[in-house]
Write a protein that holds these residues in place. Structure first.
Motif, PDB file in Angstrom:
ATOM      1  N   ASN A  17      36.554  37.539  50.147  1.00 37.51           N
ATOM      2  CA  ASN A  17      37.676  36.817  50.723  1.00 37.51           C
ATOM      3  C   ASN A  17      38.492  37.799  51.560  1.00 37.51           C
ATOM      4  OD1 ASN A  17      36.973  34.422  49.545  1.00 37.51           O
ATOM      5  ND2 ASN A  17      38.484  34.511  47.912  1.00 37.51           N
ATOM      6  N   GLY A  46      47.483  32.725  46.521  1.00 36.23           N
ATOM      7  CA  GLY A  46      47.995  33.916  45.851  1.00 36.23           C
ATOM      8  C   GLY A  46      49.120  34.569  46.613  1.00 36.23           C
ATOM      9  N   SER A  56      44.955  44.498  36.742  1.00 37.49           N
ATOM     10  CA  SER A  56      44.791  44.487  38.201  1.00 37.49           C
ATOM     11  C   SER A  56      44.023  45.719  38.673  1.00 37.49           C
ATOM     12  CB  SER A  56      46.156  44.400  38.899  1.00 37.49           C
ATOM     13  OG  SER A  56      46.981  45.496  38.565  1.00 37.49           O
ATOM     14  N   LEU A  59      40.304  45.101  38.070  1.00 36.34           N
ATOM     15  CA  LEU A  59      39.769  44.190  39.083  1.00 36.34           C
ATOM     16  C   LEU A  59      39.594  44.888  40.424  1.00 36.34           C
ATOM     17  CD1 LEU A  59      41.865  40.992  38.249  1.00 36.34           C
ATOM     18  CD2 LEU A  59      39.423  41.340  37.825  1.00 36.34           C
ATOM     19  N   THR A 137      46.587  43.351  49.097  1.00 36.57           N
ATOM     20  CA  THR A 137      45.760  42.390  48.356  1.00 36.57           C
ATOM     21  C   THR A 137      46.603  41.169  48.036  1.00 36.57           C
ATOM     22  OG1 THR A 137      46.360  43.339  46.201  1.00 36.57           O
ATOM     23  CG2 THR A 137      44.367  44.200  47.269  1.00 36.57           C
ATOM     24  N   PHE A 139      46.904  38.230  44.913  1.00 41.15           N
ATOM     25  CA  PHE A 139      46.499  37.869  43.556  1.00 41.15           C
ATOM     26  C   PHE A 139      47.005  36.468  43.237  1.00 41.15           C
ATOM     27  CE2 PHE A 139      45.301  42.180  43.002  1.00 41.15           C
ATOM     28  CZ  PHE A 139      44.541  42.267  41.839  1.00 41.15           C
ATOM     29  N   GLU A 140      46.147  35.701  42.588  1.00 39.06           N
ATOM     30  CA  GLU A 140      46.527  34.386  42.080  1.00 39.06           C
ATOM     31  C   GLU A 140      46.456  34.481  40.560  1.00 39.06           C
ATOM     32  OE1 GLU A 140      45.600  29.721  43.125  1.00 39.06           O
ATOM     33  OE2 GLU A 140      43.963  31.168  43.230  1.00 39.06           O
ATOM     34  N   ASN A 142      45.974  36.343  37.394  1.00 39.54           N
ATOM     35  CA  ASN A 142      45.241  37.575  37.115  1.00 39.54           C
ATOM     36  C   ASN A 142      43.935  37.653  37.893  1.00 39.54           C
ATOM     37  OD1 ASN A 142      47.101  38.665  35.308  1.00 39.54           O
ATOM     38  ND2 ASN A 142      46.238  37.552  33.568  1.00 39.54           N
ATOM     39  N   LYS A 143      43.853  36.929  38.993  1.00 36.38           N
ATOM     40  CA  LYS A 143      42.632  36.901  39.804  1.00 36.38           C
ATOM     41  C   LYS A 143      42.903  37.512  41.175  1.00 36.38           C
ATOM     42  CE  LYS A 143      39.310  33.716  41.920  1.00 36.38           C
ATOM     43  NZ  LYS A 143      38.972  32.285  42.171  1.00 36.38           N
ATOM     44  N   LEU A 144      42.055  38.445  41.588  1.00 32.95           N
ATOM     45  CA  LEU A 144      42.128  38.993  42.939  1.00 32.95           C
ATOM     46  C   LEU A 144      41.602  37.939  43.907  1.00 32.95           C
ATOM     47  CD1 LEU A 144      42.497  41.410  44.931  1.00 32.95           C
ATOM     48  CD2 LEU A 144      40.153  42.085  44.357  1.00 32.95           C
ATOM     49  N   SER A 145      42.466  37.415  44.759  1.00 35.62           N
ATOM     50  CA  SER A 145      42.058  36.299  45.610  1.00 35.62           C
ATOM     51  C   SER A 145      41.709  36.711  47.034  1.00 35.62           C
ATOM     52  CB  SER A 145      43.160  35.227  45.649  1.00 35.62           C
ATOM     53  OG  SER A 145      44.386  35.759  46.112  1.00 35.62           O
TER      54      SER A 145
END
Length: 237
Positions: A17, A46, A56, A59, A137, A139-140, A142-145
């Motif tokens: 992404n 995010g 983070s 990830l 970066t 983040f959404e 705890n997800k790297l979006s």
């Protein structure tokens, strides 16, 4: 601009992404609006991190390793506009503006790195981000979006890019020292995806220092340049 567009297009094709330029009905990706070059990119979910933590960092370590592997077959090899040639020229130009101790530190670290690289000219390189601070970066939860802002991308040492990330993501915001928990999380996740060579491990302390120096030098350049330019000084204020 075309180089950076090619980098993100390559990484998007690899499944990342990233803000790759969308192609219009005429098959064009780079347009002109009001006399300025313009691209349209996807809007990713995010937001910006307020700070980093162990999760983070883990990830990011995993994503960075995959990014480096994906960049290995990118065919365009462009040197960094703020790489070796730049830091030699800029350090010499700015040394006279610094306190003697700072000037000595700056020049000695560059000389030390030059000596190391002269002895290890074949350190692995790939297409790197070159500026992957945590505010580049999204983040959404705890997800790297998404990974954004590829305008320092170039072909350079893999460990140099990892050092840039570690110095920013794993530093204690108060002391500036590396946070050991975040450091271990990021590096362990990275090495799980991409194994470092013995020569890269030897280079690691040098890369941490030169990555820190690169950003120190760019900020010194901006500050001391503004001192002699009233317009830039007003803008900075």
């Amino acid at each position: 601009m075309p180089y950076f567009l090619d980098v993100v297009a390559h990484l998007k094709h690899k499944g990342f992404n990233v803000p790759a330029a969308l192609i219009d009905i005429h098959g064009e990706r780079l347009r002109e609006v009001n006399g300025r070059p313009t691209i349209i990119v996807d809007c990713f979910p995010g937001g910006e991190l307020k700070g980093t933590d162990e999760v983070s960092c883990r990830l990011m370590g995993e994503a960075l390793a995959k990014l480096h592997i994906a960049g290995e077959d990118f065919p365009e090899h462009r040197d960094s506009h703020r790489g070796v040639a730049w830091w030699h020229k800029t350090s010499q130009a700015i040394a006279g503006e610094l306190e003697p101790e700072q000037a000595q530190l700056l020049l000695s670290q560059i000389a030390e790195f030059d000596d190391f690289i002269a002895q290890h000219p074949d350190l692995p390189k790939t297409t790197i981000h070159g500026d992957l601070f945590y505010n580049n970066t999204l983040f959404e939860g705890n997800k790297l979006s998404a990974i954004i802002d590829f305008y320092n991308a170039c072909h350079s040492w893999v460990m140099y890019d990892l050092a840039i990330v570690v110095n920013d993501w794993c530093s204690d915001m108060t002391t500036g020292e590396l946070d050991n928990t975040k450091y271990k999380a990021l590096v362990k996740a990275y090495l799980h995806e991409r194994e470092a060579t013995s020569e890269e491990m030897l280079a690691w302390p040098h890369m941490l220092k030169i990555a820190a120096l690169r950003f120190w030098l760019s900020r010194l350049e901006a500050w001391h340049g503004a001192k002699h330019d009233p317009e830039r000084l007003c803008a900075a204020a």
